[in-house]
Design an enzyme around this catalytic site. Structure first.
Site, PDB file in Angstrom:
ATOM      1  N   HIS A 233      15.339  72.792  33.035  1.00  0.00           N
ATOM      2  CA  HIS A 233      14.230  72.333  33.873  1.00  0.00           C
ATOM      3  C   HIS A 233      14.474  72.718  35.342  1.00  0.00           C
ATOM      4  O   HIS A 233      13.608  73.307  35.999  1.00  0.00           O
ATOM      5  CB  HIS A 233      14.113  70.801  33.706  1.00  0.00           C
ATOM      6  CG  HIS A 233      13.140  70.130  34.622  1.00  0.00           C
ATOM      7  ND1 HIS A 233      12.007  69.511  34.161  1.00  0.00           N
ATOM      8  CD2 HIS A 233      13.134  69.966  35.961  1.00  0.00           C
ATOM      9  CE1 HIS A 233      11.345  68.999  35.182  1.00  0.00           C
ATOM     10  NE2 HIS A 233      12.012  69.258  36.290  1.00  0.00           N
ATOM     11  N   GLU A 234      15.691  72.410  35.834  1.00  0.00           N
ATOM     12  CA  GLU A 234      15.997  72.715  37.236  1.00  0.00           C
ATOM     13  C   GLU A 234      16.074  74.221  37.472  1.00  0.00           C
ATOM     14  O   GLU A 234      15.634  74.712  38.511  1.00  0.00           O
ATOM     15  CB  GLU A 234      17.318  72.067  37.664  1.00  0.00           C
ATOM     16  CG  GLU A 234      17.293  70.552  37.692  1.00  0.00           C
ATOM     17  CD  GLU A 234      16.185  69.973  38.556  1.00  0.00           C
ATOM     18  OE1 GLU A 234      15.823  70.581  39.588  1.00  0.00           O
ATOM     19  OE2 GLU A 234      15.655  68.914  38.186  1.00  0.00           O
TER      20      GLU A 234
HETATM   21 ZN   LIG Z   1      11.579  68.917  38.266  1.00  0.00          ZN
END
Ligand SMILES: [Zn+2]
Length: 380
Positions: free
Chosen positions: A67-68
């Site tokens: 996600h990051e």
């Molecule tokens: Zn995020």
């Protein structure tokens, strides 16, 4: 005090973990091993449950990393400077240093994270469904199923339009595009962020007092963390705005007094520190090259009896540890590099020539001037 553990470099982006990620990893492994598996696959041995639980926790942390990474990669692709990712107790943080540039960029970067989480949730759900369809044992089905459920939960939480959650950033980007004014968009998004943070804290407290459930305290922590992050972002942005367009040369103190590195600390104090009102002095070597920086703090650390035979060069902060800039550089780019190692000082060079020095008070003064300029006139 740096408690970050470097983990990997993925596509040129530095991934590190704060020690607290171990705590959250252990909690996740425990909740799978002792909570999820005994219900879904009763009769699983404790050892197997813990092994599977640990593997599942690692996969979830990998999902957070993905996600990051998605945020960081989209940011970099759009020309925004990215320092790296830190995983910690509340998930991950992307250190994006550059300016957003445009509302479209902010929206694209903010959407990338939740989009990745959505894909991962779908993937885990698909695996769980396929394993279930072929009659795999419950232990094999429950792992991807649990990962899908947790990813969906994270997705829902992340897309709440409360700054600085991803949903809040998307909201700010949309308002920014719509109004053409980033400051006003930030104020609106930050207000919603604050309302949500206080709602979480209140809900957590009520839950804790009504049910004595420790989960309520967790909500209070998340709310408090969001409120803190919200405030830091808003402040950071107002600093950026006040200093927009300001160059290092405009705030520096020009023509600093340069001291020969070979003079004794005694001479340094008597002839320089006492005479000039500066608190730091660059030093040069015999050929005139700048070697580093001496500070009043460094002078104070030398015992009186030692001052006669220690040289300025002995107590100087070496040049490699002092941030440097050119006078035409934007001040906002220098700010994150100012650290405690050089007492918040930076040296300004044009080519080989030392032309000035920047101190925290130079920056504070400039920020107050900026406030004078930005603040609307008061109605009589
Ligand atoms: Zn995020």
């Amino acid at each position: 005090m740096n408690q970050e553990i470097p983990i990997a470099r993925i596509a040129g982006i530095r991934v590190a973990a704060h020690w607290s990620v171990l705590v959250i990893g252990a909690l996740l492994a425990w909740s799978v091993a002792a909570g999820v598996i005994p219900v879904a696959a009763p009769g699983t041995s404790v050892l197997i449950a813990w092994l599977v639980g640990t593997g599942t926790a690692v996969l979830l942390i990998a999902s957070l990393t993905a996600h990051e990474l998605a945020h960081s990669l989209v940011a970099r692709q759009r020309g925004v400077a990215v320092e790296g990712i830190t995983l910690w107790v509340f998930g991950g943080v992307s250190h994006i240093k550059g300016d957003w540039g445009s509302a479209r960029t902010e929206i694209a970067v903010a959407v990338a994270g939740p989009a990745t989480t959505l894909i991962l949730a779908g993937l885990f759900y698909g695996i769980a469904a396929a394993l279930d369809a072929v009659g795999a044992p419950p232990l094999a089905v429950v792992v991807p199923w649990w990962l899908a459920v947790v990813n969906v939960t994270l997705l829902v939480f992340n897309t709440v339009p409360a700054f600085p959650l991803d949903g809040g950033r998307i909201l700010r980007g949309i308002l920014w595009a719509h109004r053409g004014d980033r400051a006003s968009a930030t104020r609106s998004a930050a207000l919603w962020g604050r309302i949500f943070a206080f709602f979480l804290m209140a809900a957590g407290l009520v839950d804790f007092f009504l049910t004595s459930d420790i989960g309520g305290i967790w909500l209070v922590f998340i709310g408090w963390f969001l409120e803190t992050a919200n405030r830091a972002e808003v402040q950071g942005e107002s600093v950026q705005r006040m200093l927009a367009g300001v160059t290092v040369g405009q705030v520096m103190t020009p023509n600093p007094v340069v001291v020969p590195g070979w003079v004794s600390v005694d001479v340094l104090i008597e002839q320089y520190a006492m005479r000039y009102h500066f608190t730091t002095f660059p030093i040069h070597d015999i050929s005139g090259h700048i070697q580093g920086l001496v500070t009043l703090r460094g002078m104070k650390r030398v015992a009186v009896a030692e001052r006669g035979h220690m040289r300025a060069a002995d107590i100087a902060i070496p040049l490699e540890q002092v941030p440097t800039a050119a006078s035409g550089d934007p001040l906002v780019d220098l700010l994150p590099r100012l650290g405690i190692s050089s007492d918040g000082r930076a040296l300004v060079f044009d080519g080989d020539q030392l032309v000035g020095i920047v101190s925290p008070s130079d920056i504070a003064r400039r920020m107050q001037l900026g406030e004078l300029r930005v603040m609307p006139p008061r109605a009589a």
